[in-house]
Design a protein around this motif. Structure first.
Motif, PDB file in Angstrom:
ATOM      1  N   CYS A   1      54.280  36.582  44.641  1.00  0.00           N
ATOM      2  CA  CYS A   1      53.758  35.251  44.934  1.00  0.00           C
ATOM      3  C   CYS A   1      54.439  34.717  46.192  1.00  0.00           C
ATOM      4  O   CYS A   1      55.255  35.401  46.812  1.00  0.00           O
ATOM      5  CB  CYS A   1      53.979  34.306  43.756  1.00  0.00           C
ATOM      6  SG  CYS A   1      55.715  34.111  43.275  1.00  0.00           S
TER       7      CYS A   1
ATOM      8  N   ILE B   1      49.778  32.079  33.233  1.00  0.00           N
ATOM      9  CA  ILE B   1      50.370  33.303  33.787  1.00  0.00           C
ATOM     10  C   ILE B   1      51.796  33.479  33.279  1.00  0.00           C
ATOM     11  O   ILE B   1      52.200  34.574  32.852  1.00  0.00           O
ATOM     12  CB  ILE B   1      50.351  33.258  35.322  1.00  0.00           C
ATOM     13  CG1 ILE B   1      48.912  33.229  35.840  1.00  0.00           C
ATOM     14  CG2 ILE B   1      51.110  34.444  35.911  1.00  0.00           C
ATOM     15  CD1 ILE B   1      48.791  32.879  37.314  1.00  0.00           C
TER      16      ILE B   1
ATOM     17  N   GLU C   1      49.770  35.748  42.434  1.00  0.00           N
ATOM     18  CA  GLU C   1      49.323  34.354  42.420  1.00  0.00           C
ATOM     19  C   GLU C   1      49.687  33.718  43.756  1.00  0.00           C
ATOM     20  O   GLU C   1      50.835  33.812  44.199  1.00  0.00           O
ATOM     21  CB  GLU C   1      49.967  33.585  41.272  1.00  0.00           C
ATOM     22  CG  GLU C   1      49.687  32.094  41.255  1.00  0.00           C
ATOM     23  CD  GLU C   1      48.196  31.776  41.226  1.00  0.00           C
ATOM     24  OE1 GLU C   1      47.661  31.377  42.284  1.00  0.00           O
ATOM     25  OE2 GLU C   1      47.572  31.953  40.165  1.00  0.00           O
TER      26      GLU C   1
ATOM     27  N   GLU D   1      48.960  28.410  36.266  1.00  0.00           N
ATOM     28  CA  GLU D   1      50.275  29.030  36.416  1.00  0.00           C
ATOM     29  C   GLU D   1      51.020  29.078  35.077  1.00  0.00           C
ATOM     30  O   GLU D   1      51.767  30.021  34.808  1.00  0.00           O
ATOM     31  CB  GLU D   1      51.106  28.271  37.459  1.00  0.00           C
ATOM     32  CG  GLU D   1      50.553  28.365  38.871  1.00  0.00           C
ATOM     33  CD  GLU D   1      49.325  27.488  39.091  1.00  0.00           C
ATOM     34  OE1 GLU D   1      48.451  27.879  39.883  1.00  0.00           O
ATOM     35  OE2 GLU D   1      49.227  26.414  38.436  1.00  0.00           O
TER      36      GLU D   1
ATOM     37  N   ASN E   1      44.849  36.342  40.257  1.00  0.00           N
ATOM     38  CA  ASN E   1      44.570  35.104  39.539  1.00  0.00           C
ATOM     39  C   ASN E   1      43.840  34.021  40.319  1.00  0.00           C
ATOM     40  O   ASN E   1      43.313  33.100  39.715  1.00  0.00           O
ATOM     41  CB  ASN E   1      45.884  34.524  39.002  1.00  0.00           C
ATOM     42  CG  ASN E   1      46.393  35.311  37.820  1.00  0.00           C
ATOM     43  OD1 ASN E   1      45.941  35.124  36.711  1.00  0.00           O
ATOM     44  ND2 ASN E   1      47.327  36.224  38.060  1.00  0.00           N
ATOM     45  N   SER E   2      43.815  34.070  41.625  1.00  0.00           N
ATOM     46  CA  SER E   2      43.062  33.088  42.396  1.00  0.00           C
ATOM     47  C   SER E   2      42.376  33.798  43.547  1.00  0.00           C
ATOM     48  O   SER E   2      42.661  34.971  43.828  1.00  0.00           O
ATOM     49  CB  SER E   2      43.981  31.973  42.916  1.00  0.00           C
ATOM     50  OG  SER E   2      44.991  32.511  43.749  1.00  0.00           O
TER      51      SER E   2
END
Length: 372
Positions: free
Chosen positions: A49, A31, A19, A28, A99-100
């Motif tokens: 991250c 997640i 992430e 978030e 995730n992004s």
């Protein structure tokens, strides 16, 4: 997806999540909850991250392994990609969960270079999808947070067998038995309290909600709206609207709160006039708290509750319908109670939102994809 797991790839799975965001919004939060649930289901999970991300502390406090690397800017691109490539090879991960867009471009590329067996991109948003690179070029498969989002991905041309819907899990299954909300606001049981819990962004519809409720406030002195959430500049605009229309006694701006179950328990019904929503798990949380909900027919919201059972679904942008729905629930506490109970029963009957349902669904889906 309920296809049985491939028997050649047994538990536990070794999963690395990535992430790039540093805040802690709905994405978030999903997640975080998913990682804890998958860990509790017997899998090994870890996170990569940015060092300044709020997920770092939150996950470490729960005993989750966290790796940090800067992901912003061109200068950091190759360094981050190489860092994650080495991490994936050293950890022998079965699955990389991106995730992004930013972390997918970096981490998924690293996963391809490392030969990671399965790279998955989760789509959390209802906004239009741009480039397919972070959905098909680098990941192998895509997870959507609602059927609405899944259809968005399919419409872009991704193969149906590579896209699965996995709903966000809800942890607060037992409604709070007591609430301090009415005492905090100085209100008794005769007050009718609507509650709106959401980060204060433009598309969450806070101002349209206030505009729809304005005539109701004037007609019903015992009607109150509690707004829990923060975010500039929407908070300031809402605050200005409240001052302009002299609603200080009926609109209560609480800012960011960590005790949402406590707030829900003290309210009569939940309302969120969102204009853009990928899923809307707050509707599920409110129903589990035995509160009827009012929501807009947009994005994945219609998947979160059954219209006429646990809540009222209104057309997007229809302030008159929104006002009427609020008036209906605000004047009938018995209806609120019966719909609240029905909504909770509906959520539990769906078998889509509990930790067990989500982890089983996700485990079977990942194993099926790995099996191919």
């Amino acid at each position: 997806m309920t296809t049985p797991a491939n028997p050649t790839h047994q538990l536990p799975l070794n999963i690395l999540y990535s992430e790039a965001a540093t805040g802690f919004g709905g994405q978030e939060h999903r997640i975080y909850k998913e990682m804890l649930a998958m860990r509790d289901a017997g899998h090994h999970v870890a996170m990569v991250c940015r060092p300044q991300a709020r997920l770092v502390t939150l996950l470490q406090e729960q005993g989750i392994e966290v790796h940090t690397v800067q992901m912003g800017g061109f200068a950091q691109f190759f360094k981050a990609t190489n860092f994650i490539r080495k991490l994936l090879k050293r950890g022998q991960y079965d699955v990389l969960m991106c995730n992004s867009r930013k972390d997918t471009i970096i981490a998924a590329l690293a996963g391809r270079l490392a030969g990671t067996p399965l790279i998955v991109r989760t789509r959390h948003l209802a906004s239009p999808i741009g480039s397919l690179l972070s959905y098909t070029g680098l990941p192998h498969c895509v997870i959507a947070v609602s059927d609405y989002v899944r259809q968005m991905v399919l419409d872009k041309g991704v193969s149906p067998d590579k896209v699965a819907t996995i709903y966000t899990l809800e942890q607060n299954l037992a409604p709070a038995q007591h609430s301090t909300l009415r005492q905090e606001l100085g209100l008794d049981d005769t007050a009718s309290i609507a509650i709106c819990v959401a980060v204060m962004r433009e598309k969450k519809g806070h101002l349209p909600l206030l505009e729809a409720m304005l005539p109701l406030f004037k007609a019903q002195e015992n009607l109150h709206l509690v707004i829990a959430g923060s975010g500039s500049p929407v908070f300031e605009r809402v605050e200005a609207f409240v001052q302009e229309h002299q609603l200080n006694q009926q609109v209560h701006l609480l800012g960011y709160r960590k005790d949402v179950p406590n707030l829900l328990a003290g309210s009569d019904f939940f309302v969120l006039a969102t204009e853009l929503e990928a899923a809307g798990m707050v509707y599920v949380e409110a129903q589990l708290a035995e509160k009827p909900v009012i929501g807009t027919a947009t994005g994945g919201v219609p998947e979160m509750f059954a219209d006429g059972v646990g809540g009222l679904l209104i057309p997007l942008g229809d302030k008159q319908a929104l006002s009427q729905a609020i008036q209906t629930l605000s004047q009938d506490k018995a209806l609120c109670q019966s719909m609240g109970q029905a909504g909770r029963e509906w959520v539990l009957s769906q078998n889509k939102f509990t930790a067990e349902a989500v982890t089983n669904n996700l485990t079977q889906t990942l194993n099926r994809w790995l099996g191919r």
